[in-house]
Motif scaffolding. Sequence first.
Motif, PDB file in Angstrom:
ATOM      1  N   VAL A  59      33.106  38.151  40.817  1.00 43.00           N
ATOM      2  CA  VAL A  59      33.798  39.280  41.444  1.00 43.00           C
ATOM      3  C   VAL A  59      35.079  39.495  40.650  1.00 43.00           C
ATOM      4  O   VAL A  59      35.915  38.596  40.547  1.00 43.00           O
ATOM      5  CB  VAL A  59      34.095  39.000  42.929  1.00 43.00           C
ATOM      6  N   LEU A  60      35.224  40.683  40.072  1.00 40.79           N
ATOM      7  CA  LEU A  60      36.300  40.941  39.122  1.00 40.79           C
ATOM      8  C   LEU A  60      37.187  42.077  39.602  1.00 40.79           C
ATOM      9  O   LEU A  60      36.709  43.160  39.941  1.00 40.79           O
ATOM     10  CB  LEU A  60      35.689  41.308  37.762  1.00 40.79           C
ATOM     11  N   VAL A  61      38.488  41.825  39.628  1.00 43.97           N
ATOM     12  CA  VAL A  61      39.467  42.887  39.876  1.00 43.97           C
ATOM     13  C   VAL A  61      40.617  42.692  38.900  1.00 43.97           C
ATOM     14  O   VAL A  61      41.215  41.612  38.841  1.00 43.97           O
ATOM     15  CB  VAL A  61      39.964  42.876  41.343  1.00 43.97           C
ATOM     16  N   LEU A  62      40.877  43.713  38.099  1.00 44.81           N
ATOM     17  CA  LEU A  62      41.966  43.611  37.130  1.00 44.81           C
ATOM     18  C   LEU A  62      43.269  44.012  37.824  1.00 44.81           C
ATOM     19  O   LEU A  62      43.970  44.938  37.432  1.00 44.81           O
ATOM     20  CB  LEU A  62      41.687  44.512  35.925  1.00 44.81           C
ATOM     21  N   GLY A  63      43.553  43.282  38.906  1.00 49.81           N
ATOM     22  CA  GLY A  63      44.722  43.511  39.738  1.00 49.81           C
ATOM     23  C   GLY A  63      44.969  42.278  40.576  1.00 49.81           C
ATOM     24  O   GLY A  63      44.348  41.224  40.361  1.00 49.81           O
ATOM     25  N   ASP A  64      45.856  42.415  41.550  1.00 52.07           N
ATOM     26  CA  ASP A  64      46.243  41.285  42.396  1.00 52.07           C
ATOM     27  C   ASP A  64      45.137  40.991  43.406  1.00 52.07           C
ATOM     28  O   ASP A  64      44.799  41.832  44.243  1.00 52.07           O
ATOM     29  CB  ASP A  64      47.544  41.629  43.123  1.00 52.07           C
ATOM     30  N   VAL A  65      44.582  39.791  43.330  1.00 53.30           N
ATOM     31  CA  VAL A  65      43.511  39.378  44.236  1.00 53.30           C
ATOM     32  C   VAL A  65      43.975  39.469  45.693  1.00 53.30           C
ATOM     33  O   VAL A  65      43.243  39.941  46.570  1.00 53.30           O
ATOM     34  CB  VAL A  65      43.043  37.949  43.900  1.00 53.30           C
ATOM     35  N   GLY A  66      45.195  39.025  45.963  1.00 56.61           N
ATOM     36  CA  GLY A  66      45.705  39.012  47.329  1.00 56.61           C
ATOM     37  C   GLY A  66      45.887  40.388  47.929  1.00 56.61           C
ATOM     38  O   GLY A  66      45.953  40.531  49.152  1.00 56.61           O
ATOM     39  N   ARG A  67      45.989  41.419  47.087  1.00 58.24           N
ATOM     40  CA  ARG A  67      46.144  42.786  47.573  1.00 58.24           C
ATOM     41  C   ARG A  67      44.886  43.609  47.326  1.00 58.24           C
ATOM     42  O   ARG A  67      44.935  44.834  47.216  1.00 58.24           O
ATOM     43  CB  ARG A  67      47.359  43.434  46.894  1.00 58.24           C
ATOM     44  N   SER A  68      43.749  42.940  47.260  1.00 62.12           N
ATOM     45  CA  SER A  68      42.449  43.589  47.066  1.00 62.12           C
ATOM     46  C   SER A  68      41.516  43.167  48.197  1.00 62.12           C
ATOM     47  O   SER A  68      40.569  42.394  47.981  1.00 62.12           O
ATOM     48  CB  SER A  68      41.863  43.206  45.703  1.00 62.12           C
ATOM     49  N   PRO A  69      41.770  43.650  49.419  1.00 65.69           N
ATOM     50  CA  PRO A  69      41.005  43.151  50.562  1.00 65.69           C
ATOM     51  C   PRO A  69      39.517  43.407  50.453  1.00 65.69           C
ATOM     52  O   PRO A  69      38.705  42.559  50.826  1.00 65.69           O
ATOM     53  CB  PRO A  69      41.626  43.897  51.758  1.00 65.69           C
ATOM     54  N   ARG A  70      39.123  44.570  49.960  1.00 66.98           N
ATOM     55  CA  ARG A  70      37.687  44.880  49.886  1.00 66.98           C
ATOM     56  C   ARG A  70      36.970  43.886  48.973  1.00 66.98           C
ATOM     57  O   ARG A  70      35.861  43.440  49.275  1.00 66.98           O
ATOM     58  CB  ARG A  70      37.495  46.315  49.392  1.00 66.98           C
ATOM     59  N   MET A  71      37.596  43.520  47.858  1.00 65.51           N
ATOM     60  CA  MET A  71      36.961  42.559  46.948  1.00 65.51           C
ATOM     61  C   MET A  71      36.963  41.157  47.551  1.00 65.51           C
ATOM     62  O   MET A  71      36.039  40.358  47.313  1.00 65.51           O
ATOM     63  CB  MET A  71      37.664  42.571  45.595  1.00 65.51           C
ATOM     64  N   GLN A  72      37.978  40.829  48.349  1.00 70.63           N
ATOM     65  CA  GLN A  72      37.957  39.559  49.066  1.00 70.63           C
ATOM     66  C   GLN A  72      36.791  39.523  50.050  1.00 70.63           C
ATOM     67  O   GLN A  72      36.111  38.502  50.194  1.00 70.63           O
ATOM     68  CB  GLN A  72      39.275  39.352  49.809  1.00 70.63           C
ATOM     69  N   TYR A  73      36.548  40.655  50.721  1.00 69.21           N
ATOM     70  CA  TYR A  73      35.420  40.708  51.656  1.00 69.21           C
ATOM     71  C   TYR A  73      34.094  40.552  50.915  1.00 69.21           C
ATOM     72  O   TYR A  73      33.167  39.897  51.407  1.00 69.21           O
ATOM     73  CB  TYR A  73      35.425  42.038  52.415  1.00 69.21           C
ATOM     74  N   HIS A  74      33.988  41.168  49.728  1.00 65.20           N
ATOM     75  CA  HIS A  74      32.778  40.984  48.912  1.00 65.20           C
ATOM     76  C   HIS A  74      32.556  39.492  48.635  1.00 65.20           C
ATOM     77  O   HIS A  74      31.436  38.976  48.774  1.00 65.20           O
ATOM     78  CB  HIS A  74      32.921  41.720  47.583  1.00 65.20           C
ATOM     79  N   ALA A  75      33.627  38.825  48.214  1.00 67.07           N
ATOM     80  CA  ALA A  75      33.512  37.403  47.872  1.00 67.07           C
ATOM     81  C   ALA A  75      33.077  36.581  49.083  1.00 67.07           C
ATOM     82  O   ALA A  75      32.210  35.703  48.975  1.00 67.07           O
ATOM     83  CB  ALA A  75      34.841  36.887  47.323  1.00 67.07           C
TER      84      ALA A  75
END
Length: 480
Positions: A59-75
């Motif tokens: 799961v990749l986000v070229l930004g702050d993981v802590g401020r990427s709730p949707r990607m956290q939910y994916h994980a």
Amino acid sequence: MAAALAVSALLAALLAALSLSVSGGMFPAACLTVPAVLLPLWVRRLRRRDAGTERRVCVLVLGDVGRSPRMQYHALSLSRHGYRVSFVGFLDSKPHPDVMTEEKIRIVSISEVKAAAGPRLLSYAVKVVLQSVQLLLVLLRMELQAHVLMQNPPGLPGIAVAWLVCVLRGSNFIIDWHNYGYTIMALSHGAGHPVVRLAKWYEHFFGPLATHHLCVTNAMKDDLQRNWGVRARTLYDRPASIFRETPLQQQHQLFLRLAQTHPQFQGSEEESSVFTVREAAGGAVSLRTKRPALLLSSTSWTEDEDFSILLKALEEYEGFIEGGASLPDLVCVITGKGPQKEHYRKLIDSLRLQHVKICTPWLEAEDYPLLLGSADLGVCLHKSSSGLDLPMKVVDMFGCCLPVCAIHFRCLHELVKHEENGLIFRDSAELAEQLKSLLSEFPRPDGRLGAFRRNLRTSRGQRWDENWDQNVLPLISNQG
């Protein structure tokens, strides 16, 4: 597989041709043909699978993981189904505790490359190149992943790098379209700026190369199909189970914690807040009868949210009270981090308000849903740069049965139903009138604000888990 072999064969052929074209013996053919021969072997090594490959996802986000709730939910959804997740991104803010403690999720921290001194375009180009190299090395050193699921935006340079890695390694590449990156860049540079035009070309060229696509609205799904030739699956943001109405005891504890650093929450008695009080006899917690209303907004303090609209509305609300209107005082909490925060804090400090108090805390991940579940009204100033995405903050507010006033843009009706779960406004004057109307009967539960909350309680749709299982799991498990 065929695409990767084609790429390696093409590179090998180019190297071989180049080696034959070099004259004078300075660069003998062997110097270039050896790498050409070794390249397919290197690609084969990159693609070396093992028994666990099919159960690994990046799961990749070229930004702050802590401020990427949707990607956290994916994980979290992937780990719930037994997948091992490598979560790649910047670790500037602490992710949700569930992400940190889940043994199947491994956070791979990368550092954000800062722009170097010098001409703006040149420094930006250097930043993109360095970020590309760093990301490429990180992804190639990881165990082979069956899928790479990437957030866009930000997509420059991540989309091209992730696509290349997926081609070389035989992984499926999935883009989750939250918005278009070039439209966000246009807010600060203008649509005609060379960098914006380049970003649009880049997104339009590399984006469609992904294996699968997700997006956040039907409006974006239609736009991707019509203008990009991309067939995407709509995955609406849904609230996670942590977003719900907060019990009174937890509200009291939260307010006491916030009162230690923010005087806007402090009560006049010991062990009390401006909203709640603990009774001396029996120790029960109750809401104060004459208490301020708690207004909540959250933001990343970027150009797509004009908080001067809210500040002007609050000044007008103050004027209503000064003019004799029977309205409660307000405590307005604006949470978040971002580049424009200091600019707005200076504006807030310049206001002279007696009946409205404003604070701008940064909340820990576990406290944010508690505050949403304790608020009386939410305000959203997110105005989509493309007109095609929806504010996740409103999704979270609705998960907490919190009515919202949201600024109008093109596809907002897919989420906010005017006069049903909230109100839609277009300017500060309209927002001020909505605040006046909704809070005129506060704290009585039988007014419009209470009706909106009851509607939210009875119209709860799918939560994130069911939504994800229906729309994403088939892509990951190769069932759809």
